[in-house]
Design an enzyme around this catalytic site. Structure first.
Site, short mmCIF file in Angstrom:
data_model
loop_
_atom_site.label_atom_id
_atom_site.label_comp_id
_atom_site.label_asym_id
_atom_site.label_seq_id
_atom_site.Cartn_x
_atom_site.Cartn_y
_atom_site.Cartn_z
N ASP A 11 0.80 -1.08 -0.09
CA ASP A 11 -0.10 -0.09 0.06
C ASP A 11 0.87 1.16 0.05
O ASP A 11 0.91 2.11 0.93
CB ASP A 11 -0.97 0.05 1.02
CG ASP A 11 -1.86 -1.21 0.99
OD1 ASP A 11 -2.26 -1.25 0.02
OD2 ASP A 11 -2.24 -1.70 2.07
N LYS A 34 0.92 -7.57 -2.79
CA LYS A 34 -0.31 -7.37 -3.09
C LYS A 34 -0.17 -6.04 -3.52
O LYS A 34 0.33 -4.96 -2.69
CB LYS A 34 -1.16 -7.20 -1.73
CG LYS A 34 -2.56 -6.63 -1.96
CD LYS A 34 -3.38 -6.92 -0.81
CE LYS A 34 -3.16 -5.50 0.10
NZ LYS A 34 -3.87 -4.33 -0.39
N ASP A 61 -5.31 -6.51 -5.86
CA ASP A 61 -6.22 -6.30 -5.09
C ASP A 61 -7.26 -5.15 -5.39
O ASP A 61 -6.91 -4.20 -4.83
CB ASP A 61 -5.77 -6.30 -3.75
CG ASP A 61 -6.98 -5.91 -2.33
OD1 ASP A 61 -8.06 -6.39 -2.87
OD2 ASP A 61 -6.37 -5.39 -1.69
N LYS A 63 -10.82 -5.51 -5.76
CA LYS A 63 -12.27 -5.87 -5.13
C LYS A 63 -13.11 -5.30 -6.21
O LYS A 63 -14.00 -4.50 -5.92
CB LYS A 63 -12.43 -4.90 -4.10
CG LYS A 63 -11.06 -5.31 -2.92
CD LYS A 63 -11.44 -4.58 -1.52
CE LYS A 63 -10.42 -5.06 -0.40
NZ LYS A 63 -9.20 -4.64 -0.66
N HIS A 65 -16.77 -4.91 -8.18
CA HIS A 65 -18.19 -5.08 -8.03
C HIS A 65 -18.72 -4.39 -8.87
O HIS A 65 -18.76 -3.17 -8.97
CB HIS A 65 -18.19 -4.71 -6.50
CG HIS A 65 -19.72 -4.61 -6.16
ND1 HIS A 65 -19.91 -4.66 -4.73
CD2 HIS A 65 -20.76 -5.31 -6.56
CE1 HIS A 65 -21.26 -4.80 -4.49
NE2 HIS A 65 -21.57 -5.34 -5.58
N ASP A 66 -19.27 -4.99 -9.83
CA ASP A 66 -20.14 -4.45 -11.02
C ASP A 66 -20.99 -5.30 -11.78
O ASP A 66 -21.10 -6.54 -11.06
CB ASP A 66 -19.11 -3.63 -12.04
CG ASP A 66 -19.50 -2.42 -12.66
OD1 ASP A 66 -20.55 -2.35 -13.14
OD2 ASP A 66 -18.90 -1.45 -12.65
N ASN A 69 -21.16 -8.44 -17.01
CA ASN A 69 -20.27 -8.39 -18.22
C ASN A 69 -19.19 -7.35 -17.91
O ASN A 69 -18.01 -7.56 -18.73
CB ASN A 69 -21.22 -7.60 -19.37
CG ASN A 69 -20.89 -7.65 -20.53
OD1 ASN A 69 -20.63 -8.60 -21.29
ND2 ASN A 69 -20.53 -6.58 -21.33
N THR A 70 -19.40 -6.49 -17.30
CA THR A 70 -18.11 -5.34 -17.00
C THR A 70 -17.09 -6.02 -16.37
O THR A 70 -15.93 -5.96 -16.48
CB THR A 70 -18.74 -4.19 -16.26
OG1 THR A 70 -19.74 -3.55 -16.98
CG2 THR A 70 -17.52 -3.23 -15.86
N THR A 123 -12.17 -6.30 6.79
CA THR A 123 -11.81 -6.26 8.16
C THR A 123 -11.89 -5.13 9.08
O THR A 123 -11.78 -5.13 10.15
CB THR A 123 -10.35 -6.75 8.50
OG1 THR A 123 -9.40 -6.18 7.54
CG2 THR A 123 -10.10 -8.27 7.95
N ARG A 185 -1.27 -8.35 12.05
CA ARG A 185 -0.39 -7.31 13.02
C ARG A 185 0.46 -8.19 13.82
O ARG A 185 0.05 -8.71 14.38
CB ARG A 185 -1.30 -6.29 13.65
CG ARG A 185 -1.93 -5.21 12.88
CD ARG A 185 -1.36 -4.37 12.21
NE ARG A 185 -2.15 -3.27 11.46
CZ ARG A 185 -2.75 -3.50 10.12
NH1 ARG A 185 -2.60 -4.52 9.56
NH2 ARG A 185 -3.61 -2.41 9.81
N GLY A 214 0.84 -5.64 6.15
CA GLY A 214 1.18 -4.58 5.38
C GLY A 214 2.29 -3.63 6.27
O GLY A 214 3.48 -3.73 6.20
N ARG A 215 1.44 -2.63 6.86
CA ARG A 215 2.22 -1.75 7.78
C ARG A 215 3.29 -2.09 8.59
O ARG A 215 4.30 -1.32 8.87
CB ARG A 215 1.27 -0.56 8.29
CG ARG A 215 0.62 0.09 7.27
CD ARG A 215 -0.71 1.20 7.85
NE ARG A 215 -1.67 0.35 7.83
CZ ARG A 215 -3.00 0.82 7.97
NH1 ARG A 215 -2.86 2.06 7.88
NH2 ARG A 215 -4.05 0.05 8.02
#
Length: 235
Positions: A11, A34, A61, A63, A65-66, A69-70, A123, A185, A214-215
C-alpha cells in the site's frame, strides 16, 4: 498444521516508494506482493509487469464489484497481466462471480487462469456497521460464511475473510477452499483502521492459507528483519 503464505501489502503511493521498499530485501528473495488500488491507480498495469519481471508473485487487489459483463471484461484484462491472484466483492452475486471466472479463463495467455477469491466482509467492518449501514442482520461471521458459500457455488477458489472466520470457512466450504486473511499485525502494533485483526501466529492456528501483512512490514525501519520475524512466527 497449515503454514500460511505471507503476502506483503504494497500500500505504497508510487513506483519510487516500491523500489525503496523492495531494495531492502535480498535480490534473490522472491516475494508475494499485494498491489492494491492506490498503487495500481497511480502506476497502472506497468507496475504489475515490473514486479513480475523481478520474480515476484502478485495478488492484484482491486475488489471488483459491477455488473457481470463489465467484470468479465475487466477480468479478461487482469488475466493478461499474468497475476497470480485477484479478487472481487462477493456482494456482487453469483452471476457476477461466474462471469469473472469466464473472463479470467478467456484472458489467460497460457490457459491457466489466476486464482480468484471473493471479499466477504472487510476487516474494518464492525457488527454494528454491518447491521445498521448494510442492513445485514446477525454477526459478521454469519455474513462471511454466507458469502463464502455463494462464492464456492460460483466456482471461486476461496474468500477474503478475517482470521476469526477462517476456520469456519474451511469447515463450511472444505479444506481446499482458500481463506486469505488481511488485518495481520505483530503483537503490540497499532491496529490503525482495522477492527478484526490478529497476529501471524493466530492466523496459522485458525487455518489461514494466506496472511496479508502491510504496515507492520512496510513501515518498519528494517522491513526484511520484520519479514523474517513473521516467517519465524509461523514456522
Amino acid at each position: 498444521m497449515n503454514k500460511p503464505e505471507i503476502i506483503i501489502a504494497m500500500d505504497l503511493p508510487n513506483k519510487e516508494a516500491v523500489d525503496l521498499f523492495i531494495n531492502q530485501f535480498p535480490v534473490s528473495e522472491s516475494l508475494y506482493l499485494k498491489v492494491g488500488m492506490e498503487l495500481y491507480y497511480k502506476e497502472g498495469p506497468a507496475i504489475v509487469t515490473y514486479l513480475k519481471e523481478k520474480g515476484h508473485r502478485i495478488f492484484l487487489d482491486l475488489k471488483m464489484h459491477d455488473i457481470p459483463n463489465t467484470v468479465k471484461s475487466a477480468m479478461r484484462q487482469v488475466a493478461s497481466l499474468g497475476v497470480d491472484l485477484t479478487n472481487l466483492h462477493a456482494a456482487g452475486g453469483k452471476k457476477m462471480m461466474e462471469a469473472a471466472i469466464e473472463g479470467l479463463i478467456e484472458g489467460s495467455p497460457d490457459g491457466k487462469r489466476p486464482l480468484i477469491i471473493a471479499v466477504t466482509q472487510l476487516t474494518s467492518t464492525s457488527k454494528e456497521q454491518m447491521n445498521e449501514e448494510q442492513g445485514i442482520l446477525g454477526t459478521v461471521a454469519d455474513s462471511a460464511l454466507n458469502y463464502a458459500k455463494v462464492a464456492k457455488a460460483a466456482g471461486l477458489d476461496g474468500v477474503v475473510c478475517s482470521v476469526h472466520e477462517a476456520q469456519k470457512v474451511h469447515e463450511t466450504c472444505g479444506e481446499g477452499f482458500i481463506a486469505l486473511t488481511p488485518g495481520i499485525r505483530l503483537a503490540g502494533d497499532d491496529a490503525h483502521d482495522q477492527t478484526r485483526v490478529a497476529t501471524p501466529k493466530r492466523g496459522k492456528e485458525e487455518g489461514s492459507n494466506y496472511i496479508v501483512i502491510g504496515r507492520s512490514i512496510t513501515c518498519a525501519e528494517n522491513p526484511y528483519d520484520v519479514y523474517q520475524r513473521v516467517q519465524g512466527e509461523i514456522e
